[in-house]
Design an enzyme around this catalytic site. Structure first.
Site, short mmCIF file in Angstrom:
data_model
loop_
_atom_site.label_atom_id
_atom_site.label_comp_id
_atom_site.label_asym_id
_atom_site.label_seq_id
_atom_site.Cartn_x
_atom_site.Cartn_y
_atom_site.Cartn_z
N TYR A 71 -10.39 -0.39 -11.11
CA TYR A 71 -9.47 1.00 -11.39
C TYR A 71 -7.80 0.81 -11.48
O TYR A 71 -6.91 1.30 -11.56
CB TYR A 71 -9.81 1.91 -10.23
CG TYR A 71 -9.62 1.43 -8.70
CD1 TYR A 71 -8.47 1.12 -8.25
CD2 TYR A 71 -10.77 1.13 -8.19
CE1 TYR A 71 -8.37 0.42 -7.00
CE2 TYR A 71 -10.65 0.65 -6.84
CZ TYR A 71 -9.71 0.51 -6.27
OH TYR A 71 -9.62 0.10 -5.21
N LYS A 72 -7.64 -0.76 -11.16
CA LYS A 72 -6.25 -1.41 -11.21
C LYS A 72 -5.74 -1.83 -12.59
O LYS A 72 -5.87 -0.92 -13.50
CB LYS A 72 -6.15 -2.54 -10.18
CG LYS A 72 -6.36 -1.91 -8.69
CD LYS A 72 -6.26 -3.00 -7.87
CE LYS A 72 -6.55 -2.20 -6.35
NZ LYS A 72 -6.58 -3.31 -5.30
N ARG A 118 7.38 -1.63 -4.57
CA ARG A 118 6.53 -2.53 -5.50
C ARG A 118 6.56 -2.06 -6.70
O ARG A 118 6.10 -0.53 -6.94
CB ARG A 118 5.11 -2.60 -4.73
CG ARG A 118 4.08 -3.75 -5.31
CD ARG A 118 2.93 -3.58 -4.73
NE ARG A 118 2.12 -2.63 -4.95
CZ ARG A 118 0.85 -2.37 -4.87
NH1 ARG A 118 -0.12 -3.35 -4.28
NH2 ARG A 118 0.03 -1.05 -5.15
N ASP A 129 -10.76 -13.00 -4.44
CA ASP A 129 -10.74 -11.64 -4.53
C ASP A 129 -9.75 -11.45 -5.62
O ASP A 129 -8.27 -11.82 -5.69
CB ASP A 129 -9.84 -10.98 -3.54
CG ASP A 129 -9.99 -9.62 -3.36
OD1 ASP A 129 -9.86 -9.04 -4.62
OD2 ASP A 129 -10.47 -8.72 -2.26
N PHE A 133 -5.50 -8.31 1.88
CA PHE A 133 -5.57 -7.00 1.89
C PHE A 133 -6.56 -6.57 3.01
O PHE A 133 -7.48 -7.18 3.41
CB PHE A 133 -6.37 -6.46 0.58
CG PHE A 133 -6.39 -5.10 0.42
CD1 PHE A 133 -5.10 -4.35 -0.34
CD2 PHE A 133 -7.53 -4.33 0.75
CE1 PHE A 133 -5.20 -3.03 -0.49
CE2 PHE A 133 -7.33 -2.85 0.54
CZ PHE A 133 -6.26 -2.28 -0.16
C1 LIG Z 1 -7.17 -2.71 -4.13
C2 LIG Z 1 -7.77 -3.82 -3.23
C3 LIG Z 1 -9.20 -3.61 -2.62
C4 LIG Z 1 -9.68 -2.20 -2.72
O1 LIG Z 1 -11.10 -2.15 -2.24
P1 LIG Z 1 -12.08 -1.02 -2.53
O2 LIG Z 1 -13.29 -1.37 -1.79
O3 LIG Z 1 -11.82 -0.75 -3.67
O4 LIG Z 1 -11.20 0.20 -1.72
C5 LIG Z 1 -9.83 -4.90 -1.90
N1 LIG Z 1 -9.16 -6.12 -1.85
C6 LIG Z 1 -7.89 -6.07 -2.40
C7 LIG Z 1 -7.35 -7.64 -2.45
C8 LIG Z 1 -7.35 -5.19 -3.24
O5 LIG Z 1 -6.13 -5.32 -3.91
#
Ligand SMILES: *Cc1c(COP(=O)(O)O)cnc(C)c1O
Length: 427
Positions: A239-240, A386, A214, A142
């Protein structure tokens, strides 16, 4: 051969197999955690397959948040830091999340964004392995993970070594003695592919390196077990799959054995051993509290606390079993109903997290047209449709309806029609 028989055998338009919706209904009736989806607000007429991006709202959250605002903040004011347990909320919520990722109590705090927690961990890991300069990371991670790592690397004079999960053992064999940290996501945010946390953790440890996982797309979807794997550091979103609400504070895990030595770069007063001594000299707390920084966003943190109630009576293994049933059903339905769209990841549900992606050169148009039919999925550039499978809130029937709608979109050629882009701006 009669013309309709020829059409029925044409591989490009097989149509929904008879019984897809019936099979979904049967699975929903038999599934042991079938009561979970009814704990969420499910907007009428919507098939929501984006719970891996923003989880749907648990029914108890509005009243819980109203109580925090009206009674706790409104009437108790500053006393609520003590009387309502606000001060300890980062650890309390952290432990509740920790249970879902195999972390015994006292190893997780919640409070800042995933991005902030990542930065804390990159620098802290470099400081724990002072003689080593390399950090191994997936070039397809990400973006925020890569952006923050690049900055941490500039700050700490590190070299970022790109390796996909499958390539990590090779890189460790060649460069292991110089590797401070292996930083990976358990679940690929695009393809849904899941990697082997215990094996990669062991490989990094054999080389003397630390591992940062992560778990943004894992927590609430997989049965990842951080303590059992011997992981060092981990972060994840709330939040996911946890449905903590937009901007819900993320969380960070530090294995107990590292808590006396972990030295994060952001040393705020909430991480101090004695915050209310108001001592100008920094002395870190002697446990995971040293990962706290400053005052967390309390309304969001307490909304997350309330959202976690829906999982109180569920174990990660039970949740994973439900996720697996849903993911298997979705993969099989996609293969049967839209065979012209190839899966982007593996087809074995054991090797997938909580979403499934298919490839289409017109993925953007497909996602917009689906939204026009009340099915919310997600587009990921350049060519992925997705579809999220939230272990707690998605039903097999949702997935069947989504796949049937996808078939209808393709048959009608709606992915080419710009009108759908206009109709569906609601997403
Ligand atoms: C959704 C996601 C993030 C999001 O980071 P935020 O700081 O909440 O914006 C980071 N890493 C991964 C792998 C994600 O899927």
């Amino acid at each position: 051969m009669p013309p309709d028989a020829a059409a029925a055998s044409a591989p490009t338009a097989p149509g929904p197999p008879a019984g897809l919706l019936d099979r979904a209904a049967a699975l929903d009736r038999e599934e042991p955690l079938r009561h979970l989806p009814s704990r969420f607000h499910r907007p009428e007429g919507l098939v929501y397959l984006d719970g891996n991006s923003l989880g749907p709202m648990p029914l108890g959250v509005p009243d819980a948040v109203a109580d925090v605002v009206r009674r706790q903040w409104g009437r108790e004011l500053v006393a609520a830091w003590n009387t309502e347990g606000w001060w300890e909320a980062p650890q309390r919520v952290g432990d509740r999340i920790g249970r879902l990722v195999g972390a015994a109590p006292g190893q997780v705090v919640a409070g800042d964004s995933t991005s902030v927690h990542l930065f804390q961990c990159y620098v802290a890991a470099a400081r724990m392995r002072p003689g080593r300069r390399a950090v191994v990371a997936d070039p397809d991670a990400f973006p925020t993970d890569l952006h923050l790592l690049a900055s941490a690397a500039r700050l700490c004079d590190l070299e970022v070594v790109a390796a996909r999960p499958a390539e990590v053992p090779d890189v460790l064999a060649r460069r292991g003695g110089d590797v401070a940290l292996v930083a990976l996501s358990e679940v690929d945010y695009r393809t849904g592919e899941r990697c082997d946390v215990p094996a990669l953790t062991a490989a990094a440890h054999d080389a003397g390196a630390l591992v940062l996982w992560d778990l943004a797309h894992s927590v609430g979807a997989t049965d990842v077990d951080l303590d059992a794997a011997g992981a060092d550091l981990a972060v994840g979103c709330s939040y996911k799959h946890l449905s903590g609400g937009p901007g819900a504070p993320a969380w960070v895990y530090v294995a107990r054995r590292h808590q006396h030595e972990v030295d994060p770069p952001l040393t705020g007063w909430h991480g101090h051993a004695d915050p209310f001594a108001m001592d100008g000299r920094y002395a870190p707390a002697d446990d995971v509290r040293r990962m706290r920084i400053g005052t967390p966003p309390m309304l969001s943190l307490l909304a997350l606390d309330a959202a976690l109630d829906v999982l109180d009576d569920v174990t990660p293994v039970q949740l994973r079993a439900r996720s697996t049933s849903l993911v298997r059903f979705l993969v099989e339905a996609l293969e049967a109903v839209v065979p012209e769209l190839p899966l982007a990841g593996p087809r074995d549900p054991a090797r997938l997290g909580g979403h499934v992606a298919v490839r289409s050169p017109e993925a953007w148009g497909v996602v917009r047209a689906l939204a026009g039919r009340g099915v919310v999925g997600d587009f990921r550039a350049p060519d992925l449709v997705r579809l999220g499978v939230a272990a707690s809130s998605t039903t097999h029937a949702d997935l069947a309806r989504g796949v049937v709608a996808l078939r209808a979109v393709l048959d009608a050629g709606e992915q080419h029609d710009p009108a759908h882009a206009v109709r569906s701006t609601v997403t």
